[in-house]
Design a protein around this motif. Structure first.
Motif, PDB file in Angstrom:
ATOM      1  N   LEU A   3     -21.788 -15.997  20.935  1.00 13.10           N
ATOM      2  CA  LEU A   3     -23.075 -15.670  20.321  1.00 13.10           C
ATOM      3  C   LEU A   3     -23.080 -14.233  19.801  1.00 13.10           C
ATOM      4  O   LEU A   3     -23.638 -13.950  18.732  1.00 13.10           O
ATOM      5  N   ALA A   4     -22.484 -13.318  20.547  1.00 13.24           N
ATOM      6  CA  ALA A   4     -22.435 -11.923  20.104  1.00 13.24           C
ATOM      7  C   ALA A   4     -21.632 -11.790  18.817  1.00 13.24           C
ATOM      8  O   ALA A   4     -22.030 -11.080  17.877  1.00 13.24           O
ATOM      9  N   ALA A   5     -20.499 -12.487  18.740  1.00 11.76           N
ATOM     10  CA  ALA A   5     -19.690 -12.452  17.517  1.00 11.76           C
ATOM     11  C   ALA A   5     -20.449 -13.059  16.343  1.00 11.76           C
ATOM     12  O   ALA A   5     -20.417 -12.529  15.223  1.00 11.76           O
ATOM     13  N   LEU A   6     -21.164 -14.152  16.605  1.00 15.50           N
ATOM     14  CA  LEU A   6     -21.947 -14.784  15.543  1.00 15.50           C
ATOM     15  C   LEU A   6     -23.078 -13.874  15.088  1.00 15.50           C
ATOM     16  O   LEU A   6     -23.386 -13.782  13.885  1.00 15.50           O
ATOM     17  N   SER A   7     -23.707 -13.176  16.022  1.00 14.01           N
ATOM     18  CA  SER A   7     -24.808 -12.282  15.683  1.00 14.01           C
ATOM     19  C   SER A   7     -24.360 -11.144  14.766  1.00 14.01           C
ATOM     20  O   SER A   7     -25.106 -10.729  13.870  1.00 14.01           O
ATOM     21  N   LEU A  39     -26.756  -5.689  20.754  1.00 16.31           N
ATOM     22  CA  LEU A  39     -26.872  -5.073  22.069  1.00 16.31           C
ATOM     23  C   LEU A  39     -28.314  -5.088  22.569  1.00 16.31           C
ATOM     24  O   LEU A  39     -28.566  -5.295  23.759  1.00 16.31           O
ATOM     25  N   ALA A  40     -29.266  -4.874  21.656  1.00 11.31           N
ATOM     26  CA  ALA A  40     -30.679  -4.884  22.051  1.00 11.31           C
ATOM     27  C   ALA A  40     -31.087  -6.256  22.568  1.00 11.31           C
ATOM     28  O   ALA A  40     -31.802  -6.364  23.577  1.00 11.31           O
ATOM     29  N   ALA A  41     -30.652  -7.313  21.899  1.00  5.14           N
ATOM     30  CA  ALA A  41     -30.974  -8.668  22.354  1.00  5.14           C
ATOM     31  C   ALA A  41     -30.360  -8.944  23.714  1.00  5.14           C
ATOM     32  O   ALA A  41     -31.010  -9.529  24.606  1.00  5.14           O
ATOM     33  N   LEU A  42     -29.112  -8.538  23.914  1.00  7.01           N
ATOM     34  CA  LEU A  42     -28.443  -8.765  25.192  1.00  7.01           C
ATOM     35  C   LEU A  42     -29.132  -8.009  26.327  1.00  7.01           C
ATOM     36  O   LEU A  42     -29.388  -8.572  27.402  1.00  7.01           O
ATOM     37  N   LEU A  43     -29.441  -6.738  26.104  1.00  2.83           N
ATOM     38  CA  LEU A  43     -30.061  -5.922  27.148  1.00  2.83           C
ATOM     39  C   LEU A  43     -31.476  -6.391  27.464  1.00  2.83           C
ATOM     40  O   LEU A  43     -31.871  -6.450  28.636  1.00  2.83           O
ATOM     41  N   ALA A  44     -32.244  -6.736  26.440  1.00  2.13           N
ATOM     42  CA  ALA A  44     -33.614  -7.202  26.666  1.00  2.13           C
ATOM     43  C   ALA A  44     -33.621  -8.527  27.417  1.00  2.13           C
ATOM     44  O   ALA A  44     -34.413  -8.723  28.357  1.00  2.13           O
ATOM     45  N   GLY A  45     -32.758  -9.448  27.021  1.00  7.87           N
ATOM     46  CA  GLY A  45     -32.695 -10.734  27.715  1.00  7.87           C
ATOM     47  C   GLY A  45     -32.290 -10.580  29.159  1.00  7.87           C
ATOM     48  O   GLY A  45     -32.867 -11.213  30.058  1.00  7.87           O
ATOM     49  N   CYS A  46     -31.317  -9.723  29.419  1.00  5.39           N
ATOM     50  CA  CYS A  46     -30.879  -9.450  30.789  1.00  5.39           C
ATOM     51  C   CYS A  46     -32.016  -8.869  31.614  1.00  5.39           C
ATOM     52  O   CYS A  46     -32.302  -9.337  32.726  1.00  5.39           O
ATOM     53  N   ALA A  47     -32.695  -7.852  31.078  1.00  3.40           N
ATOM     54  CA  ALA A  47     -33.758  -7.179  31.830  1.00  3.40           C
ATOM     55  C   ALA A  47     -34.931  -8.112  32.103  1.00  3.40           C
ATOM     56  O   ALA A  47     -35.481  -8.130  33.208  1.00  3.40           O
ATOM     57  N   LEU A  48     -35.341  -8.896  31.106  1.00  2.00           N
ATOM     58  CA  LEU A  48     -36.488  -9.787  31.284  1.00  2.00           C
ATOM     59  C   LEU A  48     -36.190 -10.903  32.279  1.00  2.00           C
ATOM     60  O   LEU A  48     -37.041 -11.254  33.112  1.00  2.00           O
ATOM     61  N   LEU A 263     -29.935 -16.376  25.997  1.00  2.00           N
ATOM     62  CA  LEU A 263     -31.127 -17.015  25.450  1.00  2.00           C
ATOM     63  C   LEU A 263     -31.777 -16.153  24.379  1.00  2.00           C
ATOM     64  O   LEU A 263     -32.102 -16.638  23.285  1.00  2.00           O
ATOM     65  N   VAL A 264     -31.983 -14.873  24.656  1.00  2.00           N
ATOM     66  CA  VAL A 264     -32.629 -14.003  23.672  1.00  2.00           C
ATOM     67  C   VAL A 264     -31.739 -13.822  22.452  1.00  2.00           C
ATOM     68  O   VAL A 264     -32.230 -13.811  21.309  1.00  2.00           O
ATOM     69  N   LEU A 265     -30.440 -13.703  22.653  1.00  2.00           N
ATOM     70  CA  LEU A 265     -29.534 -13.547  21.518  1.00  2.00           C
ATOM     71  C   LEU A 265     -29.521 -14.811  20.657  1.00  2.00           C
ATOM     72  O   LEU A 265     -29.549 -14.727  19.417  1.00  2.00           O
ATOM     73  N   ALA A 266     -29.504 -15.983  21.287  1.00  2.00           N
ATOM     74  CA  ALA A 266     -29.546 -17.230  20.522  1.00  2.00           C
ATOM     75  C   ALA A 266     -30.866 -17.360  19.763  1.00  2.00           C
ATOM     76  O   ALA A 266     -30.894 -17.808  18.604  1.00  2.00           O
ATOM     77  N   ALA A 267     -31.976 -16.971  20.398  1.00  2.00           N
ATOM     78  CA  ALA A 267     -33.271 -17.017  19.726  1.00  2.00           C
ATOM     79  C   ALA A 267     -33.314 -16.061  18.541  1.00  2.00           C
ATOM     80  O   ALA A 267     -33.892 -16.374  17.490  1.00  2.00           O
ATOM     81  N   ASP A 268     -32.689 -14.902  18.681  1.00  2.00           N
ATOM     82  CA  ASP A 268     -32.669 -13.940  17.580  1.00  2.00           C
ATOM     83  C   ASP A 268     -31.827 -14.446  16.418  1.00  2.00           C
ATOM     84  O   ASP A 268     -32.189 -14.270  15.246  1.00  2.00           O
ATOM     85  N   ILE A 269     -30.709 -15.089  16.714  1.00  2.00           N
ATOM     86  CA  ILE A 269     -29.892 -15.670  15.646  1.00  2.00           C
ATOM     87  C   ILE A 269     -30.671 -16.765  14.921  1.00  2.00           C
ATOM     88  O   ILE A 269     -30.678 -16.841  13.683  1.00  2.00           O
ATOM     89  N   ALA A 270     -31.356 -17.623  15.689  1.00  2.00           N
ATOM     90  CA  ALA A 270     -32.175 -18.665  15.074  1.00  2.00           C
ATOM     91  C   ALA A 270     -33.294 -18.072  14.224  1.00  2.00           C
ATOM     92  O   ALA A 270     -33.618 -18.578  13.151  1.00  2.00           O
ATOM     93  N   ALA A 271     -33.878 -16.977  14.689  1.00  2.00           N
ATOM     94  CA  ALA A 271     -34.953 -16.334  13.942  1.00  2.00           C
ATOM     95  C   ALA A 271     -34.476 -15.819  12.595  1.00  2.00           C
ATOM     96  O   ALA A 271     -35.236 -15.785  11.623  1.00  2.00           O
ATOM     97  N   ARG A 272     -33.213 -15.434  12.505  1.00  2.00           N
ATOM     98  CA  ARG A 272     -32.659 -14.940  11.251  1.00  2.00           C
ATOM     99  C   ARG A 272     -32.270 -16.065  10.303  1.00  2.00           C
ATOM    100  O   ARG A 272     -32.244 -15.873   9.085  1.00  2.00           O
ATOM    101  N   VAL A 273     -31.972 -17.242  10.857  1.00  2.00           N
ATOM    102  CA  VAL A 273     -31.386 -18.317  10.049  1.00  2.00           C
ATOM    103  C   VAL A 273     -32.428 -19.308   9.554  1.00  2.00           C
ATOM    104  O   VAL A 273     -32.326 -19.828   8.427  1.00  2.00           O
TER     105      VAL A 273
END
Length: 305
Positions: A3-7, A39-48, A263-273
């Motif tokens: 997911l990170a590579a795709l993002s 990185l923001a998506a990864l850190l936010a998802g982890c923290a939440l 989850l947050v990273l996947a949601a962010d990728i979907a939000a862009r696509v």
């Protein structure tokens, strides 16, 4: 990792791995926008996700999470008050006020739900939702008085389109806070047995509860200040992980952090696509994905009762 590579290579501007090494503008785009956003998506998802799991253990209920149970709304109220009363202060001062407000909001929720009867587990999420709604109403009232309603609506909608280098670094502190909770994981697990049982096992209930609330408040405030409110991550992820790890928090936290980040990273990728070249706020994606499991959890909880 996938997911990170795709993002890194998903967005309006066409970016390919080859261009990164041959085109200076592509490299600049990668370093200034795509890497910080990932990185923001990864850190936010982890923290939440970790904050949600800690709150569920402290509340001894699987149906609560900080962003919809008062902590997120309290952090928003703190930032709004800082914007009105201390407009010239740096971001760390606003973050501090937001964290203090989130701590007060989380402590208020704990005080409300502790007297509730354990035989009625659905009362806790209902009280939490009402409590969060009341604080959210206070945010709306204060914003209306200061002619900041539109500002609040835009600012509190969790999305990552504005994340650039230099605008997300506070989330590293949120990630560090989430990682630090692993140190007290076993003690928080004991709290789930009840205050009396935890004290009987030699646990200082007040100190551990305060440490857990501080971690929840700081992580939530940092995410709200940086990205806005992203709901349901702290509710859905801990429940999914708990089905595999049980109540052993030390074993669950690494998997919870990884799943929340994904989850947050996947949601962010979907939000862009989904509506390219436009973007959908990531909060809308997680809200849609999270509301259905939440209703399912409530329904199954009612069936068990």
């Amino acid at each position: 990792m996938a997911l990170a590579a795709l993002s890194l290579f998903t967005g309006v501007s066409n970016l390919t791995p080859r261009a990164v090494f041959t085109d200076p503008e592509a490299t600049r785009l990668l370093l200034i926008s795509r890497v910080p956003r990932t990185l923001a998506a990864l850190l936010a998802g982890c923290a939440l996700a970790v904050s949600g799991q800690i709150m569920q253990m402290l509340a001894r209920n699987r149906f609560v999470e900080p962003m919809t149970a008062g902590a997120g709304q309290s952090a928003a109220l703190g930032v709004l008050l800082a914007t009105i009363l201390l407009p010239g202060e740096p971001i760390w001062a606003k973050m501090g006020l937001a964290a203090g407000a989130a701590l007060a909001g989380s402590a208020g929720l704990m005080a409300l739900i502790r007297p509730l009867p354990p035989t009625q587990p659905l009362l806790v999420p209902l009280v939490a939702l009402v409590y969060g709604g009341m604080i959210g109403a206070a945010v709306t009232f204060v914003a209306y008085q200061g002619d900041l309603l539109q500002y609040v609506e835009v600012w509190l909608t969790g999305e990552l389109s504005g994340v650039l280098k230099g605008r997300y670094e506070l989330l590293w502190l949120a990630g560090a806070t989430a990682a630090a909770t692993w140190v007290i994981a076993d003690r928080v697990t004991l709290l789930a047995l009840g205050d009396a049982a935890a004290r009987g096992l030699g646990l200082n209930v007040t100190v551990v509860t305060a440490a857990g609330l501080a971690a929840i408040s700081l992580s939530t405030a940092l995410v709200v200040v940086t990205l806005g409110a992203i709901p349901f991550v702290g509710l859905v992820v801990p429940n999914l992980v708990a089905r595999h790890t049980g109540d052993n928090l030390r074993a669950a936290l690494p998997l919870t952090a990884l799943t929340g980040a994904a989850l947050v990273l996947a949601a962010d990728i979907a939000a862009r696509v989904i509506r390219q070249p436009f973007e959908i706020p990531v909060a809308a994606i997680t809200g849609i994905l999270g509301s259905m499991p939440f209703l399912l959890l409530l329904y199954r909880g009612r069936a068990r009762v």
